[in-house]
Design a protein around this motif. Structure first.
Motif, PDB file in Angstrom:
ATOM      1  N   TYR A 199       6.491 -13.547  -6.905  1.00 18.49           N
ATOM      2  CA  TYR A 199       6.472 -12.442  -7.079  1.00 18.49           C
ATOM      3  C   TYR A 199       5.249 -11.726  -7.736  1.00 18.49           C
ATOM      4  CZ  TYR A 199      11.584 -12.957  -6.224  1.00 18.49           C
ATOM      5  OH  TYR A 199      12.750 -13.238  -5.700  1.00 18.49           O
ATOM      6  N   ASP A 255       1.011 -10.650  -8.090  1.00 21.27           N
ATOM      7  CA  ASP A 255       0.044 -10.243  -7.328  1.00 21.27           C
ATOM      8  C   ASP A 255      -1.384 -11.026  -7.032  1.00 21.27           C
ATOM      9  OD1 ASP A 255      -1.205 -10.184  -9.850  1.00 21.27           O
ATOM     10  OD2 ASP A 255      -1.626  -7.979  -9.992  1.00 21.27           O
ATOM     11  N   GLN A 302       3.804  -9.198  -4.737  1.00 18.97           N
ATOM     12  CA  GLN A 302       2.919  -7.925  -4.972  1.00 18.97           C
ATOM     13  C   GLN A 302       1.688  -7.985  -4.348  1.00 18.97           C
ATOM     14  OE1 GLN A 302       3.345  -6.409  -9.312  1.00 18.97           O
ATOM     15  NE2 GLN A 302       4.680  -8.426  -9.475  1.00 18.97           N
ATOM     16  N   ASP A 349       1.764  -2.291  -3.360  1.00 18.05           N
ATOM     17  CA  ASP A 349       2.336  -1.080  -3.838  1.00 18.05           C
ATOM     18  C   ASP A 349       1.623   0.162  -3.049  1.00 18.05           C
ATOM     19  OD1 ASP A 349       3.914  -1.829  -5.457  1.00 18.05           O
ATOM     20  OD2 ASP A 349       3.292  -1.257  -7.083  1.00 18.05           O
ATOM     21  N   HIS A 365      11.275  -1.551  -8.310  1.00 22.24           N
ATOM     22  CA  HIS A 365      10.823  -2.184  -7.177  1.00 22.24           C
ATOM     23  C   HIS A 365      11.843  -2.814  -6.203  1.00 22.24           C
ATOM     24  CE1 HIS A 365       6.735  -1.426  -8.792  1.00 22.24           C
ATOM     25  NE2 HIS A 365       5.985  -1.933  -7.441  1.00 22.24           N
ATOM     26  N   TYR A 389      11.905  -5.144  -2.241  1.00 22.23           N
ATOM     27  CA  TYR A 389      10.942  -5.579  -1.383  1.00 22.23           C
ATOM     28  C   TYR A 389      11.903  -5.940  -0.027  1.00 22.23           C
ATOM     29  CZ  TYR A 389       7.288  -6.146  -5.003  1.00 22.23           C
ATOM     30  OH  TYR A 389       6.392  -5.685  -5.785  1.00 22.23           O
ATOM     31  N   LYS A 437       9.310   1.886  -4.346  1.00 25.34           N
ATOM     32  CA  LYS A 437       8.907   1.960  -5.650  1.00 25.34           C
ATOM     33  C   LYS A 437       9.063   3.441  -5.972  1.00 25.34           C
ATOM     34  CE  LYS A 437       3.969   2.640  -4.503  1.00 25.34           C
ATOM     35  NZ  LYS A 437       3.717   3.916  -5.413  1.00 25.34           N
TER      36      LYS A 437
END
Length: 327
Positions: free
Chosen positions: A139, A141, A152, A157, A271, A273, A326
């Motif tokens: 999960y 970035d 991420q 985002d 958040h 997804y 988000k």
């Protein structure tokens, strides 16, 4: 190293290796059931084993080609060359977790039952450490040192950025969909996420990600958004089959997608997804697929270490069919 110490370590290394091999499927199943994304990718057969290469090459699946035309009879066909990127490229990322034992531990656990239980405990600890760490990475970035590119990064985002060595500002087809409550896709003023508004945000994102038969099949939510969604379904709750909730994951339904609150951790607050996992792969190297190495001994320590290695990355072949909701 004295022969007695060597024999203790050799015997334990063989026991640990045999125990791990005998429980390797259980270890893999436990890791996959711990994480909603990992589990769905595994269920769909989207874990791909590769045997090498300097990087992971992922062929792209998208519908942008300007030579599409309608014609009749002797009309001239468009044979212009099209500048189309055909693959994304992902770096190999590596993970290791160690099964280690000191001479003191081994000599203190001599005896058939004690040494077997000791070894199983060591392997269980390594398994739990691996599943927790990989869940966080899936999960992430991808900005931590040597970290895989998690959700991420893949479903950013901002919807843009360079991912898979492709700059989405140059190639807009490589941008993911973003539903921001502060600036909703459907237009109008900002929406405060809550039980009475969560579905209005979800519906627009779902529609944006639908292309013919391609729709999101997995929605992974932070605990606050999952709470809003469940509260919105007071009289219409639809829970997925029980086996979808194994490993501490609670699942509901939204249209044709499973909706998870993933308790394994790593999802940022506020958040959700929306994922089409038909276009996601978890690529793993054949020789480092939670693979236990041979024992490693220090020349100046009364100890032995057996690393368990993993090498791979998350790969997406169609970013435009992935979305994030988000605040």
């Amino acid at each position: 190293m004295p022969a007695g110490i060597t024999s203790i370590f050799t015997a334990w290394s063989e026991l640990a290796s045999t125990t791990y091999r005998n429980h390797s499927k259980e270890v893999a199943d436990n890791v996959s059931k711990h994480n909603a994304l990992f589990r769905r990718i595994a269920e769909k057969g989207r874990i791909r084993i590769e045997d090498g290469g300097l990087s992971i090459v992922e062929p792209l699946e998208y519908a942008t080609n300007s030579t599409y035309q309608r014609y009749s009879g002797y009309d001239t066909l468009n044979i212009n060359a099209v500048d189309v990127i055909t693959a994304a490229e992902y770096a190999w990322k590596q993970v290791a977790v160690n099964v280690a034992a000191s001479g003191l531990e081994l000599r203190s656990n001599m005896g058939d039952s004690r040494i077997v239980n000791f070894t199983k405990t060591k392997i269980r600890n390594a398994r739990n450490s691996f599943k927790n760490g990989l869940s966080t990475d899936l999960y992430s970035d991808g900005t931590a040192s040597n970290q895989i590119g998690g959700l991420q990064a893949a479903v950013a985002d901002a919807g843009t950025g360079t991912y898979g060595q492709i700059n989405s500002s140059t190639f807009p087809f490589w941008q993911n969909v973003v539903q921001s409550a502060a600036a909703p896709l459907q237009g109008g003023s900002a929406i405060t996420p809550g039980p009475t508004t969560i579905e209005s945000l979800m519906l627009t994102l779902w529609i944006k990600q639908t292309r013919g038969g391609d729709t999101p099949d997995l929605i992974v939510m932070s605990d606050d958004y999952f709470t809003f969604y469940e509260q919105s379904q007071t009289s219409l709750k639809r829970y997925a089959p029980e086996d979808k909730g194994q490993g501490g994951m609670i699942s509901m339904k939204y249209k044709t997608a499973d909706v998870f609150f993933d308790s394994s951790g790593g999802i940022p607050a506020a958040h959700a997804y929306f994922l089409n996992t038909d276009f996601m792969d978890l690529v793993v190297h054949r020789d480092a697929n939670m693979t236990m190495m041979d024992e490693l001994r220090s020349v100046n320590q009364d100890a032995v270490v057996m690393p368990i290695l993993w090498q791979g990355n998350v790969c997406v072949s169609n970013r435009s069919l992935q979305g994030v909701m988000k605040a």
